[in-house]
Design a protein around this motif. Structure first.
Motif, PDB file in Angstrom:
ATOM      1  N   ARG A  85     -15.657   1.787  -6.213  1.00  0.00           N
ATOM      2  CA  ARG A  85     -15.112   2.603  -7.293  1.00  0.00           C
ATOM      3  C   ARG A  85     -13.596   2.422  -7.380  1.00  0.00           C
ATOM      4  NH1 ARG A  85     -19.646   2.519  -8.154  1.00  0.00           N
ATOM      5  NH2 ARG A  85     -21.129   4.218  -8.534  1.00  0.00           N
ATOM      6  N   THR A  86     -13.091   2.471  -8.594  1.00  0.00           N
ATOM      7  CA  THR A  86     -11.651   2.391  -8.806  1.00  0.00           C
ATOM      8  C   THR A  86     -10.996   3.636  -8.226  1.00  0.00           C
ATOM      9  OG1 THR A  86     -11.928   1.078 -10.817  1.00  0.00           O
ATOM     10  CG2 THR A  86      -9.810   2.180 -10.512  1.00  0.00           C
ATOM     11  N   THR A  87     -10.059   3.441  -7.324  1.00  0.00           N
ATOM     12  CA  THR A  87      -9.421   4.535  -6.606  1.00  0.00           C
ATOM     13  C   THR A  87      -7.915   4.507  -6.804  1.00  0.00           C
ATOM     14  OG1 THR A  87     -11.162   4.402  -4.931  1.00  0.00           O
ATOM     15  CG2 THR A  87      -9.165   5.600  -4.321  1.00  0.00           C
ATOM     16  N   PHE A  88      -7.317   5.674  -6.978  1.00  0.00           N
ATOM     17  CA  PHE A  88      -5.875   5.799  -7.167  1.00  0.00           C
ATOM     18  C   PHE A  88      -5.282   6.617  -6.023  1.00  0.00           C
ATOM     19  CE2 PHE A  88      -7.816   5.293 -11.289  1.00  0.00           C
ATOM     20  CZ  PHE A  88      -6.956   4.462 -12.002  1.00  0.00           C
ATOM     21  N   TRP A  89      -4.067   6.251  -5.589  1.00  0.00           N
ATOM     22  CA  TRP A  89      -3.369   7.046  -4.589  1.00  0.00           C
ATOM     23  C   TRP A  89      -1.872   6.755  -4.659  1.00  0.00           C
ATOM     24  CZ3 TRP A  89      -5.480   2.396  -3.571  1.00  0.00           C
ATOM     25  CH2 TRP A  89      -4.774   1.485  -2.779  1.00  0.00           C
ATOM     26  N   CYS A  90      -1.069   7.687  -4.156  1.00  0.00           N
ATOM     27  CA  CYS A  90       0.387   7.534  -4.156  1.00  0.00           C
ATOM     28  C   CYS A  90       0.832   6.985  -2.804  1.00  0.00           C
ATOM     29  CB  CYS A  90       1.066   8.873  -4.426  1.00  0.00           C
ATOM     30  SG  CYS A  90       2.873   8.819  -4.255  1.00  0.00           S
ATOM     31  N   ARG A  91       1.577   5.886  -2.829  1.00  0.00           N
ATOM     32  CA  ARG A  91       2.030   5.264  -1.588  1.00  0.00           C
ATOM     33  C   ARG A  91       3.046   6.126  -0.835  1.00  0.00           C
ATOM     34  NH1 ARG A  91       2.384   1.433  -5.478  1.00  0.00           N
ATOM     35  NH2 ARG A  91       4.679   1.449  -5.472  1.00  0.00           N
ATOM     36  N   VAL A  92       3.714   7.047  -1.561  1.00  0.00           N
ATOM     37  CA  VAL A  92       4.705   7.922  -0.934  1.00  0.00           C
ATOM     38  C   VAL A  92       4.033   9.155  -0.342  1.00  0.00           C
ATOM     39  CG1 VAL A  92       6.746   9.357  -1.329  1.00  0.00           C
ATOM     40  CG2 VAL A  92       6.562   7.124  -2.437  1.00  0.00           C
ATOM     41  N   CYS A  93       3.199   9.830  -1.119  1.00  0.00           N
ATOM     42  CA  CYS A  93       2.556  11.070  -0.679  1.00  0.00           C
ATOM     43  C   CYS A  93       1.405  10.825   0.291  1.00  0.00           C
ATOM     44  CB  CYS A  93       2.025  11.851  -1.885  1.00  0.00           C
ATOM     45  SG  CYS A  93       3.291  12.376  -3.053  1.00  0.00           S
ATOM     46  N   GLN A  94       0.794   9.637   0.227  1.00  0.00           N
ATOM     47  CA  GLN A  94      -0.374   9.336   1.049  1.00  0.00           C
ATOM     48  C   GLN A  94      -0.148   8.063   1.865  1.00  0.00           C
ATOM     49  OE1 GLN A  94      -2.522   9.960  -2.928  1.00  0.00           O
ATOM     50  NE2 GLN A  94      -4.209  10.084  -1.474  1.00  0.00           N
ATOM     51  N   PRO A  95       0.754   8.098   2.833  1.00  0.00           N
ATOM     52  CA  PRO A  95       1.052   6.912   3.639  1.00  0.00           C
ATOM     53  C   PRO A  95      -0.176   6.431   4.402  1.00  0.00           C
ATOM     54  CG  PRO A  95       1.975   8.871   4.658  1.00  0.00           C
ATOM     55  CD  PRO A  95       1.503   9.286   3.295  1.00  0.00           C
ATOM     56  N   SER A  96      -0.312   5.119   4.524  1.00  0.00           N
ATOM     57  CA  SER A  96      -1.505   4.545   5.153  1.00  0.00           C
ATOM     58  C   SER A  96      -1.637   4.921   6.623  1.00  0.00           C
ATOM     59  CB  SER A  96      -1.490   3.021   5.016  1.00  0.00           C
ATOM     60  OG  SER A  96      -0.320   2.482   5.607  1.00  0.00           O
ATOM     61  N   GLY A  97      -0.511   5.211   7.266  1.00  0.00           N
ATOM     62  CA  GLY A  97      -0.584   5.553   8.683  1.00  0.00           C
ATOM     63  C   GLY A  97      -0.778   7.028   8.950  1.00  0.00           C
ATOM     64  N   GLY A  98      -0.668   7.914   7.846  1.00  0.00           N
ATOM     65  CA  GLY A  98      -0.700   9.367   8.049  1.00  0.00           C
ATOM     66  C   GLY A  98       0.444   9.734   8.993  1.00  0.00           C
ATOM     67  N   ASP A  99       0.869  10.985   9.150  1.00  0.00           N
ATOM     68  CA  ASP A  99       0.213  12.123   8.532  1.00  0.00           C
ATOM     69  C   ASP A  99       1.041  12.526   7.309  1.00  0.00           C
ATOM     70  OD1 ASP A  99      -0.391  14.835   7.855  1.00  0.00           O
ATOM     71  OD2 ASP A  99      -1.296  15.108   9.786  1.00  0.00           O
ATOM     72  N   ALA A 107      10.776  15.655   1.902  1.00  0.00           N
ATOM     73  CA  ALA A 107      10.994  14.226   1.685  1.00  0.00           C
ATOM     74  C   ALA A 107      10.094  13.703   0.581  1.00  0.00           C
ATOM     75  CB  ALA A 107      10.739  13.442   2.978  1.00  0.00           C
ATOM     76  N   ARG A 108       8.891  14.290   0.461  1.00  0.00           N
ATOM     77  CA  ARG A 108       7.977  13.817  -0.573  1.00  0.00           C
ATOM     78  C   ARG A 108       8.412  14.271  -1.950  1.00  0.00           C
ATOM     79  NH1 ARG A 108       4.039  15.773   3.034  1.00  0.00           N
ATOM     80  NH2 ARG A 108       3.655  17.503   1.613  1.00  0.00           N
ATOM     81  N   ASN A 109       9.199  15.319  -1.995  1.00  0.00           N
ATOM     82  CA  ASN A 109       9.636  15.839  -3.280  1.00  0.00           C
ATOM     83  C   ASN A 109      10.946  15.238  -3.757  1.00  0.00           C
ATOM     84  OD1 ASN A 109       7.442  17.571  -3.453  1.00  0.00           O
ATOM     85  ND2 ASN A 109       8.451  19.109  -2.177  1.00  0.00           N
ATOM     86  N   ARG A 110      11.546  14.392  -2.891  1.00  0.00           N
ATOM     87  CA  ARG A 110      12.759  13.702  -3.303  1.00  0.00           C
ATOM     88  C   ARG A 110      12.396  12.364  -3.883  1.00  0.00           C
ATOM     89  NH1 ARG A 110      14.681  15.705   1.837  1.00  0.00           N
ATOM     90  NH2 ARG A 110      14.232  13.701   2.793  1.00  0.00           N
ATOM     91  N   ALA A 111      13.114  11.940  -4.911  1.00  0.00           N
ATOM     92  CA  ALA A 111      12.861  10.633  -5.512  1.00  0.00           C
ATOM     93  C   ALA A 111      13.144   9.551  -4.492  1.00  0.00           C
ATOM     94  CB  ALA A 111      13.746  10.425  -6.740  1.00  0.00           C
ATOM     95  N   VAL A 112      12.141   8.722  -4.202  1.00  0.00           N
ATOM     96  CA  VAL A 112      12.290   7.644  -3.233  1.00  0.00           C
ATOM     97  C   VAL A 112      12.556   6.344  -3.981  1.00  0.00           C
ATOM     98  CG1 VAL A 112      11.124   6.356  -1.411  1.00  0.00           C
ATOM     99  CG2 VAL A 112      10.723   8.801  -1.656  1.00  0.00           C
ATOM    100  N   PRO A 113      13.609   5.601  -3.646  1.00  0.00           N
ATOM    101  CA  PRO A 113      13.928   4.362  -4.369  1.00  0.00           C
ATOM    102  C   PRO A 113      12.913   3.276  -4.079  1.00  0.00           C
ATOM    103  CG  PRO A 113      15.367   4.617  -2.464  1.00  0.00           C
ATOM    104  CD  PRO A 113      14.578   5.878  -2.583  1.00  0.00           C
ATOM    105  N   LEU A 114      12.032   3.015  -5.016  1.00  0.00           N
ATOM    106  CA  LEU A 114      11.045   1.946  -4.904  1.00  0.00           C
ATOM    107  C   LEU A 114      11.411   0.835  -5.862  1.00  0.00           C
ATOM    108  CD1 LEU A 114       7.818   4.115  -4.861  1.00  0.00           C
ATOM    109  CD2 LEU A 114       8.966   3.103  -2.899  1.00  0.00           C
TER     110      LEU A 114
END
Length: 234
Positions: A85-99, A107-114
């Protein structure tokens, strides 16, 4: 699933065995809460990442998209690729390593320069219906059209005949035609936008006609004028 995992701050690429007790509890809690909200309201609650380019939580252009799940079971040889299934996620809010639900919530609410973060709007005129104002963004779906996959604007009022191409600020490929805006669905770059030759589209390409091979990752000046109207499933 998508929105529940986002609210739990868990990357969908992780397996259940890698989750901590706290992460697992958050997944169950938020998936249930989202489902019950849908049931009670009769419609889906607000979406933060599903079919989005910009994350509704942190405000970054950091939403990835990829088909996940299914695959082949080596134990019995069964193939469940049809379950992907097509899945969506945010790389900032949902880091692959957790937590992702840890203590540094600010930090998640600050604009991160991507690389593809939102930039100040370029001087590209935004076309709107002169009679009714706001427009909808659509894509040409006809496979036998010379304009297949191009995007355009139409009026929000169904009876209105307003129409305007929305790719006037796109580069042209070496074929001399406007490049087509598409979104990557691969593991490494899923959710990232790019422009490429229209003849290279799988729906229109043939062995004799593969196009010029033009390809560029979409720059902010291409994406910013569309704002939230540009969605991956467009």
């Amino acid at each position: 699933k998508v929105e529940g995992l986002h609210r739990a701050r868990v990357c969908p690429a992780r397996t259940v065995s890698t989750l901590t007790d706290g992460e697992l509890r958050r997944v169950v809690l938020h998936c249930r809460k989202y489902s019950m909200g849908w049931l009670d309201q009769g419609r889906a609650p607000a979406k933060m990442v599903y079919n989005m380019t910009t994350c509704g939580t942190c405000g970054n252009v950091s939403v990835s998209m990829q088909k996940m799940g299914g695959g082949q079971n080596k134990a019995n040889g069964s193939n469940h690729a049809y379950m992907r299934r097509t899945t969506f996620w945010c790389r900032v809010c949902q880091p692959s390593g957790g937590d992702g639900g840890g203590a540094d919530k600010d930090a998640r609410n600050r604009a991160v320069p991507l690389e593809n973060s939102v930039q100040p709007p370029p001087p590209v005129p935004i076309t709107t219906c002169p009679q009714h104002g706001g427009c909808l963004l659509r894509r040409v779906r006809k496979t036998n059209s010379p304009n297949t996959a191009r995007i355009f604007r139409i009026c929000r009022v169904r009876q209105c005949q307003f129409f305007a191409w929305a790719d006037g600020h796109f580069p042209s490929c070496r074929c001399g035609k406007k490049a087509i805006l598409r979104v990557s669905k691969t593991e490494n770059s899923g959710g990232r936008w790019f422009v490429s030759c229209s003849k290279g589209d799988k729906r229109t390409a043939t062995k004799q006609k593969q196009g010029c091979g033009f390809f560029e990752w979409a720059k902010p000046e291409i994406l910013t004028p569309f704002g939230s109207a540009l969605t991956p499933l467009l």
